[in-house]
Design a protein around this motif. Structure first.
Motif, short mmCIF file in Angstrom:
data_model
loop_
_atom_site.label_atom_id
_atom_site.label_comp_id
_atom_site.label_asym_id
_atom_site.label_seq_id
_atom_site.Cartn_x
_atom_site.Cartn_y
_atom_site.Cartn_z
N LYS A 194 -1.99 -7.32 3.07
CA LYS A 194 -1.30 -6.19 3.99
C LYS A 194 -1.80 -4.68 3.93
N HIS A 195 -2.67 -4.61 3.17
CA HIS A 195 -3.37 -3.07 2.90
C HIS A 195 -3.98 -2.83 4.22
N PRO A 196 -3.82 -1.46 4.69
CA PRO A 196 -4.40 -0.90 5.62
C PRO A 196 -6.07 -0.75 5.68
N LEU A 197 -6.35 -0.76 4.18
CA LEU A 197 -7.80 -0.52 4.21
C LEU A 197 -8.67 -1.87 4.19
N ASP A 207 -10.58 7.88 0.95
CA ASP A 207 -9.75 6.74 1.66
C ASP A 207 -8.98 6.14 0.51
N ALA A 208 -9.39 5.64 -0.54
CA ALA A 208 -8.91 5.12 -1.84
C ALA A 208 -7.72 6.17 -2.42
N ALA A 209 -8.08 7.32 -2.18
CA ALA A 209 -7.17 8.42 -3.03
C ALA A 209 -5.74 8.53 -2.23
N GLU A 210 -5.96 8.38 -1.00
CA GLU A 210 -4.42 8.52 -0.23
C GLU A 210 -3.70 7.50 -0.21
N PHE A 211 -4.03 6.58 -1.23
CA PHE A 211 -2.94 5.39 -1.52
C PHE A 211 -2.48 5.40 -3.04
N GLY A 234 -15.83 14.07 -5.38
CA GLY A 234 -15.24 15.28 -5.29
C GLY A 234 -13.87 15.32 -4.72
N VAL A 235 -13.10 14.17 -5.12
CA VAL A 235 -11.89 13.65 -4.91
C VAL A 235 -10.59 13.81 -6.09
N LEU A 257 3.28 -4.17 -1.91
CA LEU A 257 3.14 -3.03 -1.78
C LEU A 257 1.49 -2.39 -1.65
N PRO A 258 1.46 -1.49 -0.57
CA PRO A 258 -0.01 -0.88 -0.31
C PRO A 258 -0.58 -0.35 -1.27
N CYS A 259 -0.90 -0.87 -2.67
CA CYS A 259 -1.55 -0.09 -3.42
C CYS A 259 -2.94 -0.70 -4.11
#
Length: 325
Positions: A194-197, A207-211, A234-235, A257-259
């Motif tokens: 169920k992960h948004p990505l 994108d990955a760093a936001e979760f 650069g993140v 969980l969305p991890c």
């Protein structure tokens, strides 16, 4: 004339002389050291005293060193003799183990081959290895340990482990161990169902760093490689909610969980074929070598050699990615 500490004793001369020694000669040296008597030694080995003295003189002459000091009262090993006798004791002790070892191999009761695997590699390696061992007619047991690369490599170098299965990186290639390539695999980023990505065709490290992440423990090669991917993009590193190397634990948490977490492509493919709901994102760890190898100390004994050969024969296609075939 014998050469003592002040003279030159070359390895070539010693090696050439030692090659002529028979098992009976080694036993005679050990008995002479134990009895410190030519009379008792000659009786034990069924050889006359003159013949025994002649044999020892010829051996010492070939080696260029005195092995025993002889006086009218005693016979005692010199420093050279003590050094040689130490190796003689080891050789004879190993020879005594040959019979029981061969019988143990025949019955399957011998010492198991200890196999060190990076986390989650065992499920790819062990079933196929055991299957091939049975097919090849070997009753060899395996003792499997999982751990970090640094810890397992040290244990193999100390001969506390027989074989290490790991990524074929510069460290293992320069370790002095024998390295045998096994298969290729890549480290991918995965998530739960169920992960948004998972709905995106393109995913970046931003994108990955936001979760939140389930990450390998700090200081491990996998954690360092993951941090390097974020740094090169650069993140800033993401928030880590759990540190673990367990794929099973990570997968269970990702169902709720969305991890995100990392796992190998082969492990992801196995999970997918088992019906586990794990989604693979278009991100991978580029600094971990895809090549996976078996590393071990030379010379390998019979059992270790049989295990290595069995590993080379595994059909890794079952995991969805070709090996070296």
């Amino acid at each position: 004339m014998l050469v003592h500490a002040s003279g030159a004793i070359t390895g070539a001369i010693v090696e050439q002389a030692l090659r002529k020694l028979r098992l009976r000669d080694l036993e005679t040296l050990r008995i002479l050291d134990k009895t410190r008597s030519f009379a008792r030694t000659s009786e034990a080995v069924a050889l006359s005293q003159p013949a025994l003295s002649k044999w020892l003189r010829e051996l010492e002459s070939a080696l260029g060193i005195a092995l025993f000091e002889r006086t009218t009262r005693r016979v005692a090993p010199t420093a050279y003799g003590e050094a040689l006798l130490e190796f003689v004791g080891r050789v004879l002790a190993e020879m005594q183990n040959v019979g029981p070892t061969l019988e143990a191999l025949r019955t399957g009761t011998g010492r198991p081959v200890s196999l060190g695997c990076l986390p989650n590699m065992a499920q790819l390696i062990v079933p196929g290895t055991l299957g091939r061992l049975v097919e090849n007619g070997h009753s060899i047991r395996l003792n499997v340990q999982e751990g970090s690369f640094t810890s397992l490599l040290t244990q193999v170098e100390r001969r506390e482990l027989d074989v290490l299965v790991c990524h074929q990186n510069a460290t293992v290639l320069s370790s002095g161990l024998e390295v045998v390539p096994l298969y290729r695999d890549e480290i991918s980023v995965v998530c739960g169902p169920k992960h948004p990505l998972m709905r995106r065709k393109t995913v970046t490290w931003q994108d990955a760093a936001e979760f939140p992440w389930i990450a390998p423990p700090s200081g491990t090669a996998f954690r360092n490689a993951l941090n390097r991917e974020f740094a090169e993009a650069g993140v800033a590193p993401p928030r880590v909610m759990l540190e673990t190397l367990s794929k099973e634990t990570s997968a269970l948490i990702a169902q709720r969980l969305p991890c995100l977490y990392i796992t190998s492509f082969k492990n992801w493919r196995l999970a997918d074929r088992r019906g586990e709901k794990v989604h693979r994102l278009p991100l991978r760890i580029t600094t971990i070598p895809e090549a996976v190898c078996a590393a071990f100390c030379k010379p390998a004994g019979f059992s270790v050699g049989a295990v290595i050969e069995a590993m080379k024969q595994i059909d890794f296609e079952v995991a969805g990615v070709s090996g070296y075939g």
